[in-house]
Design a protein around this motif. Structure first.
Motif, PDB file in Angstrom:
ATOM      1  N   MET A 120      47.746  59.865 -25.877  1.00 31.15           N
ATOM      2  CA  MET A 120      46.859  59.895 -24.730  1.00 31.15           C
ATOM      3  C   MET A 120      47.622  59.545 -23.452  1.00 31.15           C
ATOM      4  O   MET A 120      47.378  60.138 -22.415  1.00 31.15           O
ATOM      5  N   PHE A 121      48.517  58.568 -23.572  1.00 34.76           N
ATOM      6  CA  PHE A 121      49.289  58.170 -22.396  1.00 34.76           C
ATOM      7  C   PHE A 121      50.154  59.323 -21.896  1.00 34.76           C
ATOM      8  O   PHE A 121      50.203  59.598 -20.697  1.00 34.76           O
ATOM      9  N   ILE A 122      50.815  60.003 -22.795  1.00 30.03           N
ATOM     10  CA  ILE A 122      51.682  61.123 -22.410  1.00 30.03           C
ATOM     11  C   ILE A 122      50.870  62.225 -21.737  1.00 30.03           C
ATOM     12  O   ILE A 122      51.276  62.784 -20.714  1.00 30.03           O
ATOM     13  N   LEU A 123      49.715  62.539 -22.286  1.00 29.40           N
ATOM     14  CA  LEU A 123      48.849  63.545 -21.663  1.00 29.40           C
ATOM     15  C   LEU A 123      48.412  63.100 -20.267  1.00 29.40           C
ATOM     16  O   LEU A 123      48.385  63.901 -19.331  1.00 29.40           O
ATOM     17  N   HIS A 124      48.084  61.834 -20.121  1.00 30.82           N
ATOM     18  CA  HIS A 124      47.669  61.299 -18.813  1.00 30.82           C
ATOM     19  C   HIS A 124      48.796  61.407 -17.795  1.00 30.82           C
ATOM     20  O   HIS A 124      48.584  61.840 -16.667  1.00 30.82           O
ATOM     21  N   VAL A 125      49.994  61.014 -18.198  1.00 37.73           N
ATOM     22  CA  VAL A 125      51.144  61.051 -17.281  1.00 37.73           C
ATOM     23  C   VAL A 125      51.480  62.481 -16.890  1.00 37.73           C
ATOM     24  O   VAL A 125      51.756  62.779 -15.725  1.00 37.73           O
ATOM     25  N   ARG A 126      51.434  63.391 -17.844  1.00 42.01           N
ATOM     26  CA  ARG A 126      51.761  64.785 -17.544  1.00 42.01           C
ATOM     27  C   ARG A 126      50.716  65.452 -16.653  1.00 42.01           C
ATOM     28  O   ARG A 126      51.033  66.374 -15.911  1.00 42.01           O
ATOM     29  N   SER A 127      49.477  64.981 -16.734  1.00 45.13           N
ATOM     30  CA  SER A 127      48.422  65.608 -15.943  1.00 45.13           C
ATOM     31  C   SER A 127      48.205  64.955 -14.579  1.00 45.13           C
ATOM     32  O   SER A 127      47.430  65.457 -13.773  1.00 45.13           O
ATOM     33  N   THR A 128      48.895  63.845 -14.312  1.00 42.68           N
ATOM     34  CA  THR A 128      48.741  63.138 -13.036  1.00 42.68           C
ATOM     35  C   THR A 128      49.978  63.379 -12.190  1.00 42.68           C
ATOM     36  O   THR A 128      51.102  63.106 -12.604  1.00 42.68           O
ATOM     37  N   SER A 129      49.774  63.863 -10.967  1.00 46.56           N
ATOM     38  CA  SER A 129      50.896  64.228 -10.098  1.00 46.56           C
ATOM     39  C   SER A 129      51.707  63.026  -9.622  1.00 46.56           C
ATOM     40  O   SER A 129      52.891  63.156  -9.331  1.00 46.56           O
ATOM     41  N   GLU A 130      51.094  61.833  -9.542  1.00 46.49           N
ATOM     42  CA  GLU A 130      51.826  60.654  -9.066  1.00 46.49           C
ATOM     43  C   GLU A 130      53.002  60.301  -9.966  1.00 46.49           C
ATOM     44  O   GLU A 130      53.996  59.739  -9.520  1.00 46.49           O
ATOM     45  N   PHE A 131      52.893  60.609 -11.245  1.00 40.92           N
ATOM     46  CA  PHE A 131      53.934  60.236 -12.190  1.00 40.92           C
ATOM     47  C   PHE A 131      55.099  61.223 -12.209  1.00 40.92           C
ATOM     48  O   PHE A 131      56.102  60.973 -12.877  1.00 40.92           O
ATOM     49  N   SER A 132      55.013  62.310 -11.489  1.00 39.61           N
ATOM     50  CA  SER A 132      56.084  63.306 -11.505  1.00 39.61           C
ATOM     51  C   SER A 132      57.374  62.778 -10.878  1.00 39.61           C
ATOM     52  O   SER A 132      58.460  63.255 -11.194  1.00 39.61           O
ATOM     53  N   SER A 133      57.272  61.782 -10.008  1.00 37.97           N
ATOM     54  CA  SER A 133      58.463  61.241  -9.354  1.00 37.97           C
ATOM     55  C   SER A 133      59.126  60.125 -10.161  1.00 37.97           C
ATOM     56  O   SER A 133      60.169  59.609  -9.769  1.00 37.97           O
ATOM     57  N   CYS A 134      58.559  59.749 -11.284  1.00 41.87           N
ATOM     58  CA  CYS A 134      59.117  58.670 -12.109  1.00 41.87           C
ATOM     59  C   CYS A 134      60.333  59.174 -12.871  1.00 41.87           C
ATOM     60  O   CYS A 134      60.243  60.120 -13.647  1.00 41.87           O
ATOM     61  N   CYS A 135      61.459  58.506 -12.634  1.00 38.97           N
ATOM     62  CA  CYS A 135      62.684  58.919 -13.312  1.00 38.97           C
ATOM     63  C   CYS A 135      63.254  57.823 -14.199  1.00 38.97           C
ATOM     64  O   CYS A 135      64.213  58.060 -14.924  1.00 38.97           O
ATOM     65  N   ASP A 136      62.680  56.631 -14.145  1.00 35.65           N
ATOM     66  CA  ASP A 136      63.130  55.551 -15.012  1.00 35.65           C
ATOM     67  C   ASP A 136      61.959  54.624 -15.334  1.00 35.65           C
ATOM     68  O   ASP A 136      60.847  54.809 -14.840  1.00 35.65           O
TER      69      ASP A 136
END
Length: 102
Positions: free
Chosen positions: A1-17
């Protein structure tokens, strides 16, 4: 569920670490929705610091022989070394009195 949430939320696209991921989780309040994932990330971020501090303490005290002695005694010695500022403030007379009363 967490992975789906992160992939569907644009704010997390800039997370690199992990650090930016943890900060973004707090910013978006995802740490409340996924507390176990957030706790795991916290532990992963703290682990290198905790490991390095322990290694420095062992090196400084030259306690390689700890593998040959009881774990509790070694742990007590390490506690005294790591928290030496606290133990310097304890009066030796009080310690002697305590053990004499035993």
């Amino acid at each position: 569920m967490f992975i789906l949430h992160v992939r569907s939320t644009s704010e997390f696209s800039s997370c690199c670490d992990l650090e930016t991921l943890a900060m973004m989780m707090v910013k978006t309040e995802a740490h409340l929705t996924f507390p176990l994932v957030y706790r795991l990330i916290e532990l992963l971020l703290v682990l290198p610091v905790a490991t390095a501090k322990t290694e420095r303490a062992f090196s400084a005290r030259n306690l390689e022989f700890c593998s040959e002695i009881s774990g509790e005694w070694c742990s007590d010695m390490m506690l005294c070394y790591v928290e030496k500022a606290i133990f310097k403030g304890i009066d030796d007379g009080n310690i002697l009195q305590y053990f004499e009363s035993m």
